[in-house]
Design a protein around this motif. Structure first.
Motif, PDB file in Angstrom:
ATOM      1  N   ARG A  71     -95.275  70.141 -52.298  1.00 39.27           N
ATOM      2  CA  ARG A  71     -94.080  69.327 -52.561  1.00 39.27           C
ATOM      3  C   ARG A  71     -93.160  69.302 -51.348  1.00 39.27           C
ATOM      4  NH1 ARG A  71     -94.344  71.871 -57.675  1.00 39.27           N
ATOM      5  NH2 ARG A  71     -92.818  73.415 -56.980  1.00 39.27           N
ATOM      6  N   THR A  72     -92.981  70.445 -50.709  1.00 37.37           N
ATOM      7  CA  THR A  72     -92.132  70.498 -49.514  1.00 37.37           C
ATOM      8  C   THR A  72     -92.708  69.635 -48.402  1.00 37.37           C
ATOM      9  OG1 THR A  72     -91.477  72.754 -50.091  1.00 37.37           O
ATOM     10  CG2 THR A  72     -91.100  72.062 -47.833  1.00 37.37           C
ATOM     11  N   ALA A  73     -94.019  69.712 -48.206  1.00 35.83           N
ATOM     12  CA  ALA A  73     -94.653  68.900 -47.165  1.00 35.83           C
ATOM     13  C   ALA A  73     -94.495  67.410 -47.457  1.00 35.83           C
ATOM     14  CB  ALA A  73     -96.133  69.264 -47.053  1.00 35.83           C
ATOM     15  N   LYS A  74     -94.658  67.023 -48.715  1.00 34.84           N
ATOM     16  CA  LYS A  74     -94.472  65.613 -49.074  1.00 34.84           C
ATOM     17  C   LYS A  74     -93.038  65.170 -48.810  1.00 34.84           C
ATOM     18  CE  LYS A  74     -98.061  65.204 -52.588  1.00 34.84           C
ATOM     19  NZ  LYS A  74     -98.342  65.026 -54.026  1.00 34.84           N
ATOM     20  N   ASP A  75     -92.067  66.032 -49.152  1.00 35.35           N
ATOM     21  CA  ASP A  75     -90.665  65.685 -48.906  1.00 35.35           C
ATOM     22  C   ASP A  75     -90.397  65.514 -47.415  1.00 35.35           C
ATOM     23  OD1 ASP A  75     -90.223  65.816 -51.614  1.00 35.35           O
ATOM     24  OD2 ASP A  75     -89.307  67.816 -51.564  1.00 35.35           O
ATOM     25  N   VAL A  77     -92.534  64.686 -45.058  1.00 39.42           N
ATOM     26  CA  VAL A  77     -93.175  63.453 -44.592  1.00 39.42           C
ATOM     27  C   VAL A  77     -92.378  62.230 -45.027  1.00 39.42           C
ATOM     28  CG1 VAL A  77     -95.239  62.018 -44.876  1.00 39.42           C
ATOM     29  CG2 VAL A  77     -95.472  64.456 -44.436  1.00 39.42           C
ATOM     30  N   GLU A  78     -91.899  62.233 -46.272  1.00 44.86           N
ATOM     31  CA  GLU A  78     -91.090  61.100 -46.745  1.00 44.86           C
ATOM     32  C   GLU A  78     -89.810  60.958 -45.936  1.00 44.86           C
ATOM     33  OE1 GLU A  78     -90.432  61.612 -50.911  1.00 44.86           O
ATOM     34  OE2 GLU A  78     -92.548  61.334 -51.415  1.00 44.86           O
ATOM     35  N   GLN A  79     -89.154  62.092 -45.641  1.00 42.42           N
ATOM     36  CA  GLN A  79     -87.931  62.026 -44.836  1.00 42.42           C
ATOM     37  C   GLN A  79     -88.229  61.524 -43.423  1.00 42.42           C
ATOM     38  OE1 GLN A  79     -86.290  65.958 -44.955  1.00 42.42           O
ATOM     39  NE2 GLN A  79     -85.693  65.810 -47.112  1.00 42.42           N
ATOM     40  N   ALA A  80     -89.332  61.973 -42.854  1.00 42.44           N
ATOM     41  CA  ALA A  80     -89.691  61.524 -41.502  1.00 42.44           C
ATOM     42  C   ALA A  80     -89.993  60.030 -41.490  1.00 42.44           C
ATOM     43  CB  ALA A  80     -90.902  62.317 -41.000  1.00 42.44           C
ATOM     44  N   ARG A  81     -90.701  59.557 -42.512  1.00 43.84           N
ATOM     45  CA  ARG A  81     -90.995  58.126 -42.575  1.00 43.84           C
ATOM     46  C   ARG A  81     -89.732  57.308 -42.785  1.00 43.84           C
ATOM     47  NH1 ARG A  81     -96.537  58.596 -46.021  1.00 43.84           N
ATOM     48  NH2 ARG A  81     -97.867  59.061 -44.239  1.00 43.84           N
ATOM     49  N   ALA A  82     -88.787  57.853 -43.535  1.00 46.04           N
ATOM     50  CA  ALA A  82     -87.530  57.142 -43.754  1.00 46.04           C
ATOM     51  C   ALA A  82     -86.696  57.096 -42.463  1.00 46.04           C
ATOM     52  CB  ALA A  82     -86.737  57.807 -44.873  1.00 46.04           C
ATOM     53  N   ARG A  83     -86.748  58.165 -41.663  1.00 46.69           N
ATOM     54  CA  ARG A  83     -85.961  58.216 -40.422  1.00 46.69           C
ATOM     55  C   ARG A  83     -86.635  57.505 -39.259  1.00 46.69           C
ATOM     56  NH1 ARG A  83     -84.928  63.763 -38.400  1.00 46.69           N
ATOM     57  NH2 ARG A  83     -84.146  62.534 -36.682  1.00 46.69           N
ATOM     58  N   ALA A  84     -87.931  57.253 -39.345  1.00 51.77           N
ATOM     59  CA  ALA A  84     -88.679  56.685 -38.218  1.00 51.77           C
ATOM     60  C   ALA A  84     -88.102  55.371 -37.694  1.00 51.77           C
ATOM     61  CB  ALA A  84     -90.149  56.521 -38.599  1.00 51.77           C
ATOM     62  N   PRO A  85     -87.752  54.398 -38.544  1.00 49.23           N
ATOM     63  CA  PRO A  85     -87.196  53.155 -37.995  1.00 49.23           C
ATOM     64  C   PRO A  85     -85.896  53.375 -37.218  1.00 49.23           C
ATOM     65  CG  PRO A  85     -87.874  52.826 -40.276  1.00 49.23           C
ATOM     66  CD  PRO A  85     -87.987  54.281 -39.991  1.00 49.23           C
ATOM     67  N   ALA A  86     -85.039  54.270 -37.718  1.00 56.10           N
ATOM     68  CA  ALA A  86     -83.777  54.528 -37.019  1.00 56.10           C
ATOM     69  C   ALA A  86     -84.042  55.202 -35.673  1.00 56.10           C
ATOM     70  CB  ALA A  86     -82.872  55.406 -37.878  1.00 56.10           C
ATOM     71  N   VAL A  87     -84.978  56.135 -35.638  1.00 48.73           N
ATOM     72  CA  VAL A  87     -85.303  56.817 -34.381  1.00 48.73           C
ATOM     73  C   VAL A  87     -85.922  55.835 -33.395  1.00 48.73           C
ATOM     74  CG1 VAL A  87     -86.784  58.598 -33.354  1.00 48.73           C
ATOM     75  CG2 VAL A  87     -85.544  59.080 -35.465  1.00 48.73           C
ATOM     76  N   ARG A  88     -86.805  54.960 -33.888  1.00 45.95           N
ATOM     77  CA  ARG A  88     -87.400  53.941 -33.003  1.00 45.95           C
ATOM     78  C   ARG A  88     -86.318  53.025 -32.433  1.00 45.95           C
ATOM     79  NH1 ARG A  88     -91.327  52.972 -37.283  1.00 45.95           N
ATOM     80  NH2 ARG A  88     -93.035  54.402 -36.923  1.00 45.95           N
TER      81      ARG A  88
END
Length: 139
Positions: A71-75, A77-88
């Motif tokens: 569950r922690t790993a999924k969370d 990954v979800e947070q990283a995917r959500a932040r990816a557009p802003a970081v890009r």
């Protein structure tokens, strides 16, 4: 299974010299050993049952920890995917700003610049090493 002592008893002399002895009951050595070992083995059975419950509890605890880690790993990954557009977008913005700064610096005439342009090694800049490198290598 007969013990070593029972094996040696086969070679005992049949009769001893002297008067006849009173009749007796032969010793049951295997029953004596079983009676002697019964209490420690009973304690071992209790310990074995206790070890079994400890292992089962540990297996359940490990399964719970694995599920929590998943569950922690999924969370994460979800947070990283959500932040990816802003970081890009932020990275693209930094690159765009650096490129614009280099372009404005390189667009000034050479006499207006105190030092040669070292903002980057773009061939568009007349002061960069890459623009002048072919001239240096000519003989």
């Amino acid at each position: 299974m007969a013990g070593f002592r029972d094996f040696l008893m086969r070679f005992r002399p049949v009769g001893l010299p002297g008067p006849a002895a009173a009749g007796g009951v032969p010793a049951d050595r295997s029953a004596e050993l079983a009676a002697e070992l019964e209490p420690p083995l009973a304690l071992l059975e209790e310990t074995e049952a206790e070890a079994r419950t400890i292992r089962e509890d540990a297996d359940q605890d490990a399964a719970r920890r694995r599920q929590a880690a998943e569950r922690t790993a999924k969370d994460i990954v979800e947070q990283a995917r959500a932040r990816a557009p802003a970081v890009r977008e932020e990275s693209a913005s930094r690159i765009r700003d650096a490129t614009e700064a280099e372009a404005t610096e390189c667009s000034r005439p050479p006499s207006a610049m105190p030092l040669p342009c070292n903002a980057g090694f773009s061939s568009a800049c007349p002061h960069s090493r890459t623009a002048w490198w072919p001239l240096w290598s000519r003989n």
